[in-house]
Design a protein around this motif. Structure first.
Motif, short mmCIF file in Angstrom:
data_model
loop_
_atom_site.label_atom_id
_atom_site.label_comp_id
_atom_site.label_asym_id
_atom_site.label_seq_id
_atom_site.Cartn_x
_atom_site.Cartn_y
_atom_site.Cartn_z
N MET A 1 0.83 -1.18 0.07
CA MET A 1 0.07 -0.15 0.04
C MET A 1 0.94 1.26 0.00
O MET A 1 1.84 1.28 0.51
N ALA A 224 7.08 -4.19 16.89
CA ALA A 224 5.88 -3.32 17.38
C ALA A 224 6.92 -2.35 18.13
O ALA A 224 6.46 -1.10 18.19
N TYR A 227 7.93 -0.06 15.18
CA TYR A 227 6.74 0.79 14.87
C TYR A 227 6.41 2.06 15.76
O TYR A 227 6.29 3.24 15.41
N TYR B 189 -1.59 -10.45 6.31
CA TYR B 189 -1.08 -9.52 5.30
C TYR B 189 -0.95 -8.03 5.85
O TYR B 189 -0.37 -7.19 5.13
N ALA B 190 -1.40 -7.97 6.90
CA ALA B 190 -1.68 -6.59 7.38
C ALA B 190 -0.09 -6.11 7.87
O ALA B 190 0.72 -6.89 8.35
N ASP B 191 0.02 -4.84 7.80
CA ASP B 191 1.04 -3.92 8.29
C ASP B 191 0.32 -2.95 9.35
O ASP B 191 -0.67 -2.75 9.13
N PRO B 192 1.20 -2.27 10.30
CA PRO B 192 0.47 -1.26 11.20
C PRO B 192 0.03 -0.01 10.66
O PRO B 192 -0.90 0.38 10.98
N ALA B 193 0.54 0.28 9.47
CA ALA B 193 0.01 1.49 8.68
C ALA B 193 -1.35 1.16 8.14
O ALA B 193 -2.22 1.89 8.22
N MET B 194 -1.48 0.11 7.49
CA MET B 194 -2.94 -0.72 6.85
C MET B 194 -3.96 -0.81 8.16
O MET B 194 -5.02 -0.29 8.10
N ARG B 196 -4.00 1.00 10.80
CA ARG B 196 -4.58 2.15 11.37
C ARG B 196 -5.47 2.69 10.56
O ARG B 196 -6.55 3.07 10.97
N GLU B 197 -5.10 2.59 9.39
CA GLU B 197 -6.09 3.15 8.26
C GLU B 197 -7.53 2.45 8.24
O GLU B 197 -8.47 2.99 8.47
N LEU B 221 4.49 -9.51 12.09
CA LEU B 221 3.95 -8.26 12.68
C LEU B 221 2.63 -8.24 13.27
O LEU B 221 2.13 -7.18 13.63
N LEU B 223 2.02 -8.58 16.55
CA LEU B 223 1.72 -7.52 17.83
C LEU B 223 2.24 -6.13 17.53
O LEU B 223 1.76 -5.09 18.06
N ALA B 224 2.68 -6.02 16.43
CA ALA B 224 2.95 -4.59 15.78
C ALA B 224 1.66 -4.03 15.40
O ALA B 224 1.18 -3.02 15.55
N TYR B 227 -0.62 -3.22 18.29
CA TYR B 227 -0.44 -1.98 19.07
C TYR B 227 -1.01 -0.76 18.06
O TYR B 227 -1.58 0.30 18.72
N ALA B 228 -0.92 -0.92 16.58
CA ALA B 228 -1.51 0.02 15.65
C ALA B 228 -2.92 0.11 16.01
O ALA B 228 -3.60 1.35 15.90
N GLU B 231 -3.93 1.89 19.38
CA GLU B 231 -3.58 3.40 19.27
C GLU B 231 -4.78 4.12 18.52
O GLU B 231 -5.21 5.27 18.82
#
Lengths: 320, 320
Positions: A1, A224, A227, B189-194, B196-197, B221, B223-224, B227-228, B231
């Motif tokens: 993304m 984490a 990040y 497949y997720a990352d913290p930015a995804m 969050r959004e 990823l 636990l990252a 955390y996202a 938040e």
């Protein structure tokens, strides 16, 4: 993304420390030739900052006895930013003579850990950094000095390490002439809330001279924590290929954040690292063969990249 | 440390899904007696929400054939919030008859994954949720309906899954009568930015009806991503003891976020879960014996808790 969060940077640097922090913690002694292959392949995969070893007496760390040779080799790559660890003035003199780009002086904010590991108090390390700075300047050398504050989130010996003490020592390192300062969760005690709080305060103190976050994945929170540090503006992270190194006190437990997983996370978030993850995974396979019998870590090498993964194209400039 | 970040909650819920998502993905069929022991010990360790199984035909998932018996057992703990997965109206009727507190209807936002897994389009699942809601109301039942939107960050078959489609289906589930909605990164497949959004947008749509984040640790990823999500206000997370379950397509790769590592991360950040991690680690040892030969995951069980770790005392209320 694409990177839609205004809080995240467009680029970050993954500094490879596997050849130092990784290899010093495991039993296998990697031959110099394989270390050269590692450096060349890491560079080919897009890595531009590598800590190649440590200027310590060979009797203490025979794994890193070839550091001078590796520095000379790494310097043949014109765009590679080469660093080493130096525990004291003597090591720093070697680093200056070898013309490394940056030397990292470790300081342990835990007094007990500092005495046990370096046989110096933290403030004695600060005094040593002042001597290193004087020697560097007297030599007319361009080698940068990084003061790395370790056990910044606590310590297996002493337990609690006060935030105020970590920040005092960071300020003292800057005052003593460190060009850069960093924070390390040496024993894997940090959580994202702690990271956010301490790194935010550290960056207020050090500004542009704040350099790097060093996280271990001992308790599964490595990424984490990365990040959380990204969110407060940290732009450079140490990592070890295959997550080697780290915690001799917890056999089998994860070591440093793994380079390939970190590069994947950053790339997935649209943060350019310049790293070709497929090339990095191919290198990981070779290193895994060289380190047969050692416990390795990481997830992406097993699961593969997502079908949807597209790394950002741009490569970050190295602002050293 | 105490929770100093205003963005993080004072309490969160770790919902144990190991008995369903975990066990359905591995070969070992755990005897009912051991599942009962697991439920009792998880409750004793402070867990208050457990997904105990799935009302699917036993020929499809023999591992979960004892779900009705387990619901009856779990309901003997007055303060335990008991959930099951139901794939359709028939399963929902069983769940209503069994008087579970909550039934989760999975919907896959990936059309290809939905057809392959459920033999229905996502919109056909929405229609089924409407029928389930009608049946629940007609029965005068108090069983809550949770619509769980899976493959919310992409899919191994179809690749990309559009955010707009995920949110459209979530809204459709709410309109069809789901009391709660959740998001799942089914394939890691997720990352913290995804995260969050998407979670931010989902919570704007669902408000108080947004229920749970379900993350897999397939690429490290997990636990990252938690955390996202924390938040942006997510307060409940699925997890599997020992990180079992998850990804049959990537042998050896991590499955669900591990309960013990998640409880550690939350506790370390000062977020109360009510979980006694030492008791949880003792249960993990028992489950590991029962599942001998299966690949388990997690870090804290190996490394131990930090010397500095102090869990928050309070237990969160279950706001169902």
């Amino acid at each position: 993304m694409t990177n839609t969060s205004p809080r995240l940077p467009s680029a970050a640097v993954v500094r490879e420390v596997g050849l130092r922090d990784g290899l010093q913690s495991i039993a296998t002694i990697l031959p110099t030739e394989q270390k050269r292959e590692w450096i060349a392949a890491a560079h080919a995969a897009g890595q531009r900052e590598i800590e190649v070893g440590s200027f310590v007496p060979a009797r203490l760390l025979p794994q890193l006895a070839d550091t001078a040779e590796l520095v000379a080799y790494a310097r043949t790559f014109p765009d590679l930013f080469v660093s080493v660890l130096v525990p004291n003035l003597r090591g720093a003199e070697n680093a200056i003579a070898a013309e490394v780009d940056l030397m990292i002086v470790p300081l342990s904010a835990s007094h007990q850990h500092s005495l046990a590991n370096l046989r110096k108090t933290p403030d004695e390390v600060v005094a040593e950094v002042a001597r290193i700075r004087a020697a560097r300047d007297a030599a007319g050398s361009k080698t940068l000095i990084e003061g790395g504050v370790g056990t910044a989130f606590g310590c297996t010996l002493q337990g609690q390490v006060e935030k105020s003490e970590v920040l005092r020592l960071m300020q003292a390192l800057l005052d003593a002439g460190a060009d850069r300062v960093s924070l390390a969760d040496t024993v894997g005690y940090a959580d994202p809330a702690m990271v956010r709080e301490l790194f935010e305060a550290a960056m207020e103190i050090a500004g542009e001279r704040f350099w790097c976050g060093h996280f271990h994945d001992t308790r599964g929170l490595g990424l984490a924590n990365v990040y959380a540090a990204l969110e407060v503006g940290v732009r450079r992270f140490d990592a070890c290929l295959a997550g080697i190194g780290g915690c001799p006190h917890a056999p089998g437990a994860s070591g440093n954040v793994s380079t390939e997983d970190l590069a994947y996370m950053l790339g997935s978030m649209g943060i350019a690292t310049g790293i070709d993850i497929d090339a990095l995974l191919a290198l990981r396979q070779r290193v895994a063969r060289w380190l047969a019998g050692e416990t390795l870590h990481g997830a992406v090498w097993q699961a593969g990249l997502p079908k949807t993964f597209a790394a950002p194209a741009a490569r970050p400039a190295i602002a050293a």
